[in-house]
Scaffold this active site. Structure first.
Site, PDB file in Angstrom:
ATOM      1  N   GLY A   1       0.850  -1.189   0.000  1.00  0.00           N
ATOM      2  CA  GLY A   1       0.000   0.000   0.000  1.00  0.00           C
ATOM      3  C   GLY A   1       0.884   1.236   0.000  1.00  0.00           C
TER       4      GLY A   1
ATOM      5  N   CYS B   1     -13.403  13.340  10.491  1.00  0.00           N
ATOM      6  CA  CYS B   1     -12.452  12.342  10.999  1.00  0.00           C
ATOM      7  C   CYS B   1     -11.600  12.935  12.121  1.00  0.00           C
ATOM      8  CB  CYS B   1     -11.587  11.798   9.874  1.00  0.00           C
ATOM      9  SG  CYS B   1     -12.505  10.753   8.754  1.00  0.00           S
TER      10      CYS B   1
END
Ligand SMILES: C[S@@+](CC[C@H](N)C(=O)[O-])C[C@H]1O[C@@H](n2cnc3c(N)ncnc32)[C@H](O)[C@@H]1O
Length: 309
Positions: free
Chosen positions: A89, A282
């Protein structure tokens, strides 16, 4: 939202987690857009803010904090001159870049499911770097690695529609695969957001993020990571810091606000507002303690244990 794909034209095969289409929905919005509000390393994960004065402008503080994060993970993965590293990733390649430029790896392989990220990393032409448009579950390295890093990708390794047993199986499959790729005694590092509150992703922020920002992703809990990794790895360090993510999100949010005039032509007013809302929501989630951030160091067990659970 799907959990599998077979995009064999790219060399990428099926994944047990977030589908390639859902990854592209988020990450392929445009490299120019992300470059407006991420730092110059294009790190899209929580930075390490230890010792950084809150009064320092984000133009210098954010890249410093992101480089500190990259170095922490290189340390945890045992990076050293001559090493062969894997970044699962790899995003836009900040860690691969830092590893080879600082001489802490001779070879570094990065995996991503995003075509835009893959093209960007290739365009950097980094010596010793191989970036692949490939899921971890399709990766078949020819030789063992000396260390593995994965930052901000574990959130994609299972999906919200999996039950607890299926999630554990998916996470365990990841650790088993990493065990097989590493040489004896090697180290590994993981950074992931995780649920810390009692409500999981059931609240309004979770629903908004799942529907409009990160479809097909789900957060783990620390217990799941430990249970899944234990047969294959000993834990060497666990560091929790919701504050690190809250501060990173605050910096991204401020930078996106300042870049509004450049951002709107790239993603439209709706795209701009969706990202502003996501970054602020968030940040609040971390400040309230409903989610946290873990950085976990691992040492490969020579002999896997019999899995419990
Ligand atoms: C939030 S970004 C983090 C990128 C980078 N590590 C950083 O810190 O900037 C998540 C990354 O995970 C990748 N990813 C998600 N699922 C993956 C999978 N199954 N195999 C490989 N990469 C995956 C995405 O393509 C993306 O590059």
């Amino acid at each position: 939202m799907t959990t599998t794909t077979d995009r064999t034209d790219t060399g990428r095969t099926e994944t047990v987690g977030t589908s390639a289409a859902d990854i592209e929905f988020h990450y392929d919005l445009g490299n120019d857009f992300y470059a407006l509000w991420l730092d110059e390393t294009l790190s899209y994960s929580a930075a390490v803010w230890d010792g950084i004065d809150p009064a320092e402008p984000d133009t210098t503080a954010l890249p410093r904090a992101q480089r500190a994060k990259l170095d922490l993970h290189l340390d945890l993965a045992g990076a050293a001159p001559g090493a062969r590293l894997l970044d699962v990733g790899c995003g836009w390649g900040g860690l691969l870049d830092r590893a080879v430029r600082t001489g802490r790896a001779a070879e570094a392989t990065g995996l991503t499911l995003s075509r835009a990220q893959h093209a960007h990393v290739r365009s950097l032409g980094l010596p010793g770097v191989d970036v692949r448009l490939e899921s971890w579950d399709a990766h078949r390295p020819g030789r063992p690695y000396d260390g593995i890093v994965s930052v901000g990708a574990f959130e994609h390794f299972a999906t919200a529609d999996m039950d607890a047993a299926a999630r554990l199986a998916a996470y365990r499959a990841y650790f088993e695969r990493c065990h097989g790729w590493l040489r004896p005694g090697a180290r590994m590092s993981l950074q992931t957001i995780a649920y810390d509150g009692v409500t999981g992703g059931d609240g309004p922020v979770g629903a908004f993020v799942a529907a409009e920002v990160f479809p097909g992703a789900v957060l783990p809990r620390l217990g799941e990571i430990v249970l899944a990794s234990d047969p294959y790895f000993a834990v060497t360090l666990v560091r929790a810091s919701a504050e690190d993510y809250a501060r990173t999100l605050g910096a991204w949010s401020a930078r996106l606000l300042r870049a509004r005039a450049e951002a709107e032509p790239l993603v439209g007013p709706d795209g701009y507002h969706r990202y502003r809302r996501y970054l602020r929501a968030c940040e609040v989630t971390f400040l309230r303690g409903a989610a946290t951030l873990y950085r976990i160091g691992f040492r490969r067990r020579d002999e896997p244990l019999r899995p419990a659970g």
